[in-house]
Design an enzyme around this catalytic site. Structure first.
Site, PDB file in Angstrom:
ATOM      1  N   LYS A  28     -18.964 -36.104   4.428  1.00  0.00           N
ATOM      2  CA  LYS A  28     -20.189 -35.992   3.608  1.00  0.00           C
ATOM      3  C   LYS A  28     -21.114 -34.977   4.260  1.00  0.00           C
ATOM      4  CE  LYS A  28     -23.075 -38.338   6.626  1.00  0.00           C
ATOM      5  NZ  LYS A  28     -24.112 -37.706   7.419  1.00  0.00           N
ATOM      6  N   GLY A 113     -18.870 -37.140  15.825  1.00  0.00           N
ATOM      7  CA  GLY A 113     -20.222 -36.814  16.317  1.00  0.00           C
ATOM      8  C   GLY A 113     -20.765 -35.546  15.707  1.00  0.00           C
ATOM      9  N   LEU A 116     -21.027 -35.580   9.913  1.00  0.00           N
ATOM     10  CA  LEU A 116     -20.264 -35.440   8.663  1.00  0.00           C
ATOM     11  C   LEU A 116     -19.673 -36.783   8.215  1.00  0.00           C
ATOM     12  CD1 LEU A 116     -18.423 -32.114   9.600  1.00  0.00           C
ATOM     13  CD2 LEU A 116     -20.329 -32.351   8.002  1.00  0.00           C
ATOM     14  N   SER A 120     -17.262 -43.093   9.630  1.00  0.00           N
ATOM     15  CA  SER A 120     -17.725 -44.000   8.567  1.00  0.00           C
ATOM     16  C   SER A 120     -16.790 -43.929   7.365  1.00  0.00           C
ATOM     17  CB  SER A 120     -19.133 -43.610   8.120  1.00  0.00           C
ATOM     18  OG  SER A 120     -20.022 -43.637   9.206  1.00  0.00           O
ATOM     19  N   SER A 121     -16.319 -42.717   7.054  1.00  0.00           N
ATOM     20  CA  SER A 121     -15.412 -42.548   5.924  1.00  0.00           C
ATOM     21  C   SER A 121     -14.064 -43.220   6.212  1.00  0.00           C
ATOM     22  CB  SER A 121     -15.215 -41.055   5.650  1.00  0.00           C
ATOM     23  OG  SER A 121     -14.477 -40.849   4.475  1.00  0.00           O
ATOM     24  N   ASP A 153     -23.832 -45.449   7.393  1.00  0.00           N
ATOM     25  CA  ASP A 153     -23.243 -44.500   6.440  1.00  0.00           C
ATOM     26  C   ASP A 153     -22.005 -45.048   5.723  1.00  0.00           C
ATOM     27  OD1 ASP A 153     -25.114 -42.613   7.094  1.00  0.00           O
ATOM     28  OD2 ASP A 153     -23.781 -41.382   8.333  1.00  0.00           O
TER      29      ASP A 153
END
Ligand code: C5P
Length: 314
Positions: A28, A113, A116, A120-121, A153
């Protein structure tokens, strides 16, 4: 669609279970990020516009008879229990009581880190993928609750596309539509930028304290206006990141000079992104900037929600 708030409900078996699935987990960027205030729990109240982009990690989830979670990731050198994908699998088993275990094969492309959302994705992909493996469909609220407990996130990645995130970023309001067909260039300088340190370095007197800029940005997104979007991207966390890393100031200037409509630090850094009128222009700029910048450069595009969370093989 309104904000998604946590609530508990039982999982029901609705789909046929699988032995293995392969998933692509996208990165993201934060097209806008207002830090509104510091909270008592140490987090910051934010208002952000998340956008999923086509730079992917790949995951293979395989069911095991044994009650164990195993992570196979050559690029991860920390302890398993600190890996968000691993922790997502544990959260799934704790939350559903499903039998057996799973092996997670994880191929990283999204730099860790880097602001992006790679970890989390991966975590969201494991939560949703585990449901698919076992053929269960827990309520969206239940998945949101697991996701929010893993990180601020993670809930966005259970939804994808573009979405406004409020609270600490975990309250998600998906934007309907596809947004402008922008090209995106992503630059990762090759080092990490720790989120708590960036939030800690914020000057409280310079917080936005207003969601107005984000409303304007979301309106450009909804109108499908790439120029307006490029002109209005903003990030309250950019100041502390650029102050620590003068090389990123240089990179940002180079990106702006490459025909970008706007260039910005993503989340708490260390990555930068730039927007272009279309993916062709982003690819062209990426070819040139690869010669000039010391880190990694990718050309990507916005991913609409209907293409989110691609199960590439069942
Ligand atoms: O939620 P997550 O684990 O990603 O947050 C990591 C750290 O980033 C938090 O411990 C906090 O220091 C900082 N953070 C924050 N405000 C947010 C999100 C994260 O201060 N909205």
């Amino acid at each position: 669609m309104g904000p998604v708030a946590p609530r508990r409900r039982e999982s029901v078996m609705v789909l046929s279970p699988r032995e293995e699935i392969l998933i692509r987990a996208p990165a993201k960027v934060n097209l806008g990020l207002s830090v509104l205030r510091r909270r008592r729990d140490g987090y910051h109240e934010i208002a952000t516009l998340f956008q999923a982009v086509s730079l992917y990690d790949s995951l293979a989830l395989r069911r095991l008879r044994k009650k164990a979670v195993r992570l196979v990731c050559p690029d991860f050198h920390g302890r398993e229990k600190e890996n968000l994908a691993y922790r997502a699998a544990e959260a799934f088993y704790a939350g559903t009581g499903m039998p057996g275990g799973m092996e997670i094969g994880l191929q990283k492309r999204i730099p860790a880190g880097g602001g992006l959302g790679g970890g989390s994705s991966d975590a969201a992909a494991v939560l949703l993928g585990a449901c698919r493996l076992y053929g269960v469909r827990p309520a969206a609220m239940q998945i949101h609750e697991w996701a929010a407990a893993l990180g601020s996130d993670v809930p966005f990645f259970t939804v994808g596309g573009a979405a406004v995130g409020t609270g600490r970023g975990e309250v998600i309001e998906p934007l309907a539509g596809e947004g402008p067909p922008c090209g995106v260039l992503i630059y990762a300088p090759g080092y990490e930028s720790p989120t708590p340190e960036v939030y800690g370095a914020l000057d409280p007197s310079r917080l936005t304290r207003s969601g107005r800029r984000l409303t304007m940005l979301a309106s450009c997104w909804k109108k499908g206006d790439p120029e307006g979007l490029g002109r209005n991207v903003f990030n309250d966390l950019e100041g502390p990141v650029l102050a620590r890393h003068p090389d990123l100031r240089e990179a940002k200037l180079a990106m702006k000079a490459s025909g970008a409509l706007g260039a910005l630090v993503s989340g708490s850094g260390s990555s930068l992104f730039a927007l272009y009128r279309d993916p062709g222009k982003a690819a062209e700029a990426a070819r040139r900037l690869r010669q000039d910048l010391p880190g990694k450069v990718w050309a990507a595009r916005f991913i609409p929600r209907r293409h989110h969370w691609g199960v590439v093989k069942r």
